[in-house]
Design a protein around this motif. Structure first.
Motif, PDB file in Angstrom:
ATOM      1  N   GLY A  86       8.199  10.894   2.865  1.00 14.43           N
ATOM      2  CA  GLY A  86       6.808  10.203   3.337  1.00 14.43           C
ATOM      3  C   GLY A  86       5.709  10.943   2.316  1.00 14.43           C
ATOM      4  O   GLY A  86       4.972  10.127   2.030  1.00 14.43           O
ATOM      5  N   PHE A  87       5.750  12.206   2.097  1.00 10.50           N
ATOM      6  CA  PHE A  87       4.815  12.595   0.981  1.00 10.50           C
ATOM      7  C   PHE A  87       4.824  11.813  -0.235  1.00 10.50           C
ATOM      8  O   PHE A  87       3.819  11.552  -0.716  1.00 10.50           O
ATOM      9  N   LEU A  88       6.210  11.722  -0.661  1.00 11.26           N
ATOM     10  CA  LEU A  88       6.306  11.123  -1.948  1.00 11.26           C
ATOM     11  C   LEU A  88       5.913   9.683  -1.783  1.00 11.26           C
ATOM     12  O   LEU A  88       5.082   9.127  -2.900  1.00 11.26           O
ATOM     13  N   CYS A  89       5.984   8.932  -0.912  1.00 13.79           N
ATOM     14  CA  CYS A  89       5.403   7.655  -0.621  1.00 13.79           C
ATOM     15  C   CYS A  89       3.851   7.652  -0.526  1.00 13.79           C
ATOM     16  O   CYS A  89       3.025   6.953  -1.259  1.00 13.79           O
ATOM     17  N   GLN A  90       3.367   8.638   0.248  1.00  7.93           N
ATOM     18  CA  GLN A  90       1.758   8.631   0.730  1.00  7.93           C
ATOM     19  C   GLN A  90       0.964   9.060  -0.578  1.00  7.93           C
ATOM     20  O   GLN A  90       0.120   8.333  -0.909  1.00  7.93           O
ATOM     21  N   PHE A  91       1.227  10.039  -1.550  1.00  6.91           N
ATOM     22  CA  PHE A  91       0.664  10.467  -2.498  1.00  6.91           C
ATOM     23  C   PHE A  91       1.450  10.283  -3.731  1.00  6.91           C
ATOM     24  O   PHE A  91       0.917  10.790  -4.920  1.00  6.91           O
TER      25      PHE A  91
END
Length: 362
Positions: A86-91
């Motif tokens: 999710g972190f890779l997707c979000q930022f």
């Protein structure tokens, strides 16, 4: 007397497609260079709007914290693969998508900045509701929303610094990192307090969550109505922003789902990551923009968070409708298979029982 910001700072040429003739209350007018009378009403309304937005957003974030169970949240922190994706997707995906869309459509620098701010925002609280309706992983959804909000304190200024250099190096735009940072830090406090309240008084936290969801809906309407009064020129914008506002959330949902699937997450977690990626915190974006930029700049950028909000909700409802149809079809097909199996079993038992078949089995 206040001088029109566009004529003094931006050489009105690049803004030709967004600017109109001098207003009727201009005391001096030369082409697009105007000197306007000071509007005390708008100044007062702007201060009131900024204050109300800040208070309401804090309440929304507080209610979001009330939706986080500390035990489940810590469990995802200990096994952080889903949160990491999710972190890779979000930022990763969202800021890069915002940057590429801004370049592809060649929008104005100040408009590119607001698209980038939207791309760097953490996930929105509405994603938790939609994730519930599509049978997503609720613990992962809430943990991703909370973590992205906390991590935004560092990642949002960093992403903006990296991706907006080509627009801010010309000194035409000064990005207010201090205002953005203060806004994010101020939001972490109500989220943390909400987590504490849910841990201590879970029954009261549920009531606060319902109130917060209503306040969030009111906040979107308030931003649209009062913003429309304050920044009338913001609705006369280039169609490019409408196109970007349509493509951007759709790309977020699609790329988030694809990356989650490539990372080996289960289907229900893929749906969760997809929603968390495409559904941004538009209230936060609107508040940051409102608190950080001048009224003249807001004329060109204030509308975009509202455009994004409309289309992210529209696509989320389409995803929900598509999933519900798929689930209904799958359940129906499964029921038909079970009935067929039951009939086969009844026939085989009929042979054993001398050909007798009960009415229930027919």
């Amino acid at each position: 007397m206040q001088t029109n910001f566009l004529s003094q700072q931006f050489n009105a040429g690049p803004f030709a497609e967004n600017s109109t003739a001098c207003p009727a209350n201009a005391t001096i007018c030369d082409g697009t260079s105007c000197v306007l009378q000071e509007d005390n009403f708008n100044q007062t309304l702007s201060v009131v709007l900024s204050t109300v937005l800040t208070i309401m957003l804090a309440l929304v974030m507080f209610s979001m914290g009330c939706n986080v169970e500390l035990k489940n949240f810590l469990g995802h922190i200990k096994r952080p693969w889903g949160i990491f994706v999710g972190f890779l997707c979000q930022f990763g995906i969202m800021p890069l998508t915002a940057f590429l869309l801004s370049l592809a459509f060649n929008i104005l620098p100040i408009q590119a900045v607001v698209v980038m701010i939207m791309g760097c925002c953490p996930g929105g609280t509405a994603s938790n509701v939609i994730a519930y309706w599509v049978d997503g992983d609720m613990d992962l959804s809430i943990s991703m929303t909370t973590c992205s909000t906390l991590l935004a304190m560092g990642m949002m200024p960093l992403c903006l610094f990296i991706y907006t250099k080509m627009w801010t190096d010309a000194n035409a735009i000064v990005l207010p990192y201090d205002s953005i940072g203060l806004s994010l830090v101020a939001l972490v406090i109500p989220v943390s307090f909400g987590i504490f309240v849910n841990h201590k008084w879970p029954s009261k936290a549920k009531i606060i969550l319902k109130v917060g969801s209503i306040v969030g809906a009111v906040l979107i309407v308030l931003i649209a109505v009062v913003g429309g009064i304050l920044y009338k020129g913001s609705w006369i914008i280039t169609p490019k922003l409408w196109i970007i506002g349509t493509i951007f959330p759709a790309a977020g949902y699609s790329l988030g789902f694809l990356l989650a699937r490539v990372a080996g997450l289960s289907w229900h977690r893929c749906r969760t990551v997809s929603l968390e990626t495409g559904m941004q915190n538009t209230q936060l974006c609107s508040t940051i923009v409102q608190l950080s930029f001048t009224p003249e700049q807001l004329e060109l950028m204030f509308t975009f968070p509202l455009i994004y909000s409309i289309f992210q909700l529209l696509f989320a409802l389409l995803i929900l409708g598509g999933y519900r149809l798929y689930r209904r079809h799958r359940v129906k097909a499964k029921t038909d298979v079970e009935k067929t199996a039951q009939k086969e079993d009844s026939k085989s038992s009929a042979k054993i029982n001398g050909g007798f078949v009960s009415d229930e089995m027919k």
